[in-house]
Every structure is written in C-alpha cells, then in structure tokens.
Design an enzyme around this catalytic site. Structure first.
Site, PDB file in Angstrom:
ATOM      1  CB  ILE A  57      -0.962   0.011   1.216  1.00 50.11           C
ATOM      2  CG1 ILE A  57      -1.678  -1.334   1.376  1.00 50.11           C
ATOM      3  CG2 ILE A  57      -1.987   1.142   1.054  1.00 50.11           C
ATOM      4  CD1 ILE A  57      -2.504  -1.461   2.652  1.00 50.11           C
ATOM      5  N   PRO A  58       1.568   1.498  -1.123  1.00 48.46           N
ATOM      6  CG  PRO A  58       2.820   1.267  -3.059  1.00 48.46           C
ATOM      7  CD  PRO A  58       1.621   0.725  -2.346  1.00 48.46           C
ATOM      8  CG  HIS A  59       0.763   5.401   2.400  1.00 44.87           C
ATOM      9  ND1 HIS A  59       1.140   4.100   2.651  1.00 44.87           N
ATOM     10  CD2 HIS A  59       1.126   6.102   3.503  1.00 44.87           C
ATOM     11  CE1 HIS A  59       1.675   4.019   3.856  1.00 44.87           C
ATOM     12  NE2 HIS A  59       1.693   5.230   4.394  1.00 44.87           N
ATOM     13  N   GLY A  60       1.403   8.453   0.203  1.00 49.99           N
ATOM     14  CA  GLY A  60       2.122   9.665   0.534  1.00 49.99           C
ATOM     15  C   GLY A  60       1.230  10.881   0.391  1.00 49.99           C
ATOM     16  CG  LEU A  67      -4.374   6.882   0.101  1.00 49.19           C
ATOM     17  CD1 LEU A  67      -5.717   7.064  -0.613  1.00 49.19           C
ATOM     18  CD2 LEU A  67      -4.596   6.477   1.549  1.00 49.19           C
TER      19      LEU A  67
END
Length: 155
Positions: free
Chosen positions: A65-68, A103
């Site tokens: 779930i890469p997010h930033g 996300l």
C-alpha cells in the site's frame, strides 16, 4: 469514506509490467499523470520513495500500500494494480507483492489518509477477496470485486 469514492475504474491496472519497486511506482506515476490526477510525476515518485525509505509499504501476504502526501492536490486519489508474476517490494514477510493499492492524499488531510489506509487494510484481510482479485482478468472485474468487498464495510 468508501474506497470506490476514491478509486476510479480508469485507475485500475490489470497486469503491472515492472520488474522491481521503482518500475512499478513509475507505472503508477505515469497512470496518475495521464489521468490528470497528479501534475508532476517526479514529485509523486519523490514522495512515495521517501515514504518507502522509512519502511516498506509491502505489508506481507502479497500486498503493498504505497502512499504519501502531495502538495497542490485537492482530493485523495486511489489507484490499484495487480502484478500476476509478483514483484520484490521488500515486503515484511519477504514474499513477492501481487496486490497494490496506491493512495495519494493532500498534505493537509492526515485523518482521511489514516482512515483510508485502515479501510484498505481491513478489506485486504479477507483471504478469499485477495484470491478473487488474483483471478480477475479485466479492469471491470477487478473494480467490481473491490466495490463489492468495500460495500460490506458500510459507508
């Protein structure tokens, strides 16, 4: 907030081609840029890779779930991708990642960011849902699987 409030069908990738973490994140950067969800691919990559440097968002069981947080983003954006072959994403369990939720949130939306991450994690706990995702072969089928599972958890 439902995931399908953030995820559009055109932000679903059915077979990621990347061979490694950076390749896959580049695929998402290109998609989000082409779909006019982000204005700068380099900034997106910088933010996501900075988050990855803190610890992999590969949470195990074939999931990442890469997010930033991005400046100049007016609303949260969710993209989904499936890697049929699996990608080495430095997951906590050491296994390849097949299921990706990416996300991106505005810098000033920390509460919504955490709620969305929690919801993604919650629906992905269902092993049969993950298995159905891996068997879906079209963008429409993947989107429908996500929408149906998301509906089970209310608004």
């Amino acid at each position: 907030m439902k995931l399908t409030d953030l995820l559009e069908k055109n932000l679903v990738l059915t077979d990621l081609k990347g061979q490694n973490k950076k390749d896959v994140l580049n695929e998402f950067a290109s998609l989000l840029y082409e779909q006019k969800k982000i204005s700068d691919q380099s900034e997106f990559l910088e933010v996501i890779l900075a988050r990855e440097a803190l610890g992999s968002t590969g949470i195990g069981e074939g999931i990442a779930i890469p997010h930033g947080r991005l400046k100049n983003l007016d609303r949260m954006v969710l993209a989904f991708g499936l890697s049929l072959k699996g990608i080495d994403f430095d997951a906590t369990d050491g296994n390849p990642v097949h299921i990706f939720f990416v996300l991106i949130v505005p810098e000033d939306a920390p509460v919504d960011h955490l709620k969305s991450l929690a919801r993604i994690s919650k629906i992905l706990k269902n092993r049969s849902f993950r298995e159905r995702l891996l068997k879906a072969q079209t963008r429409e089928k993947l989107y429908d699987q996500i929408r149906e599972e998301d509906e089970k958890y209310g608004p």
